[in-house]
Design an enzyme around this catalytic site. Structure first.
Site, PDB file in Angstrom:
ATOM      1  N   ASP A  22     -11.934  30.678  35.927  1.00 43.00           N
ATOM      2  CA  ASP A  22     -11.490  31.022  34.571  1.00 43.00           C
ATOM      3  C   ASP A  22     -12.574  30.938  33.494  1.00 43.00           C
ATOM      4  O   ASP A  22     -12.330  30.416  32.401  1.00 43.00           O
ATOM      5  CB  ASP A  22     -10.298  30.133  34.164  1.00 43.00           C
ATOM      6  CG  ASP A  22      -9.061  30.363  35.027  1.00 43.00           C
ATOM      7  OD1 ASP A  22      -9.121  31.193  35.957  1.00 43.00           O
ATOM      8  OD2 ASP A  22      -8.040  29.700  34.779  1.00 43.00           O
ATOM      9  N   HIS A  62      -2.272  36.818  32.267  1.00 42.96           N
ATOM     10  CA  HIS A  62      -0.849  36.728  31.930  1.00 42.96           C
ATOM     11  C   HIS A  62      -0.313  38.000  31.273  1.00 42.96           C
ATOM     12  O   HIS A  62      -1.003  38.590  30.422  1.00 42.96           O
ATOM     13  CB  HIS A  62      -0.615  35.573  30.948  1.00 42.96           C
ATOM     14  CG  HIS A  62      -1.048  34.227  31.438  1.00 42.96           C
ATOM     15  ND1 HIS A  62      -0.664  33.712  32.655  1.00 42.96           N
ATOM     16  CD2 HIS A  62      -1.822  33.266  30.851  1.00 42.96           C
ATOM     17  CE1 HIS A  62      -1.178  32.490  32.786  1.00 42.96           C
ATOM     18  NE2 HIS A  62      -1.898  32.203  31.732  1.00 42.96           N
ATOM     19  N   HIS A  95      -2.738  33.309  25.474  1.00 39.50           N
ATOM     20  CA  HIS A  95      -4.135  33.376  25.951  1.00 39.50           C
ATOM     21  C   HIS A  95      -4.210  34.255  27.196  1.00 39.50           C
ATOM     22  O   HIS A  95      -3.228  34.419  27.919  1.00 39.50           O
ATOM     23  CB  HIS A  95      -4.651  31.968  26.290  1.00 39.50           C
ATOM     24  CG  HIS A  95      -3.919  31.342  27.448  1.00 39.50           C
ATOM     25  ND1 HIS A  95      -2.689  30.738  27.314  1.00 39.50           N
ATOM     26  CD2 HIS A  95      -4.231  31.269  28.768  1.00 39.50           C
ATOM     27  CE1 HIS A  95      -2.280  30.310  28.486  1.00 39.50           C
ATOM     28  NE2 HIS A  95      -3.173  30.623  29.401  1.00 39.50           N
ATOM     29  N   LYS A 120      -4.442  35.275  38.489  1.00 37.55           N
ATOM     30  CA  LYS A 120      -3.303  34.379  38.681  1.00 37.55           C
ATOM     31  C   LYS A 120      -2.538  34.223  37.385  1.00 37.55           C
ATOM     32  O   LYS A 120      -3.092  34.422  36.294  1.00 37.55           O
ATOM     33  CB  LYS A 120      -3.807  33.017  39.161  1.00 37.55           C
ATOM     34  CG  LYS A 120      -4.754  32.375  38.177  1.00 37.55           C
ATOM     35  CD  LYS A 120      -5.372  31.107  38.713  1.00 37.55           C
ATOM     36  CE  LYS A 120      -6.324  30.522  37.704  1.00 37.55           C
ATOM     37  NZ  LYS A 120      -5.706  30.184  36.410  1.00 37.55           N
ATOM     38  N   CYS A 165      -6.825  24.084  35.594  1.00 36.53           N
ATOM     39  CA  CYS A 165      -7.004  25.057  36.676  1.00 36.53           C
ATOM     40  C   CYS A 165      -8.002  24.595  37.739  1.00 36.53           C
ATOM     41  O   CYS A 165      -7.823  24.885  38.923  1.00 36.53           O
ATOM     42  CB  CYS A 165      -7.357  26.410  36.101  1.00 36.53           C
ATOM     43  SG  CYS A 165      -5.941  27.114  35.219  1.00 36.53           S
TER      44      CYS A 165
END
Ligand code: VGL
Ligand code: ZN
Length: 222
Positions: A22, A62, A95, A120, A165
């Site tokens: 990330d 997302h 986010h 993810k 994460c």
């Protein structure tokens, strides 16, 4: 130690993967869910990646309607915790919305040889801190199978955020039977109410190694 030390290293063997978690704009200073000093690790991660023939990146990814966004829950604010069907969920500022600049990888990342990018958190109703199993603890991302099929035995984790994460990914990698290390100086934390200390406790209890990037300059893994 200057990152350049790593650049000259032999590539680690085919059993090793560097999992870069990330490193996206929204987690960088000025981003929607900024991790303090998140951008400071980018040069070190680049240097580490030059020592691995196998690198996999992840992206938090997302939909706008995502269940983890406080904005999607009337009466709730970011950093509240809400009980969802799969357990407690921290509500975050909006986010890493799919295909937005905030979800893009940091432009300073120089890992042209990365083989795969795992996205993810794309199911609207389930979050996924882990790169392996979503927050319902049953839905796989496919990364376990990919790593097994490509002969990986050891997973070296770094990135953002150490206590979310990175930690969840490392714990799931360990549970899946890989040898796992978290590279502490190549990761940064959010640290909400003791979350960083809690994450290190769980990682240690699970048998995940806690290393610094200097450990990668030796010939012994873990
Ligand atoms: C993360 C909170 C929400 C992370 C992702 O990358 O650690 N944290 N989504
Ligand atoms: Zn997220």
């Amino acid at each position: 130690m200057p990152p350049a030390r790593h650049a000259a290293r032999n590539l680690r063997d085919a059993r090793d993967v560097l999992l870069v978690i990330d490193l996206q704009n929204d987690f960088m200073p000025g981003g929607a869910l900024a991790v303090p000093d998140g951008d400071a690790i980018v040069p070190l991660v680049n240097a580490l990646a030059r020592g691995f023939s196998h690198v996999v990146l992840t992206q938090d990814w997302h939909p706008p309607s995502h269940v983890s966004f406080a904005a999607n829950h009337a009466g709730h604010a970011p950093f509240d915790t809400l009980m969802l069907p799969y357990g407690p969920q921290v509500l975050w500022p909006t986010h890493c919305v799919q295909d937005t600049p905030g979800a893009a990888l940091h432009r300073g990342l120089e890992i042209a040889h990365a083989r795969a990018v795992i996205r993810k958190g794309h199911h609207p109703e389930v979050d996924s801190y882990s790169a392996f199993v979503e927050a319902d603890r049953v839905t796989p991302t496919g990364l376990t199978g990919y790593l097994r099929e490509t002969g990986v035995r050891r997973v070296w984790c770094c990135g953002l955020a150490t206590d979310y994460c990175v930690a969840w990914s490392a714990l799931d990698a360990q549970a899946a039977g890989f040898e796992v290390a978290v590279i502490e100086d190549a990761s940064r934390a959010i640290d909400l109410e003791g979350s960083l200390a809690g994450a290190w406790r769980r990682l240690q209890a699970a048998g995940v190694a806690r290393v610094n990037s200097a450990a990668l300059s030796g010939t012994e893994a873990l």
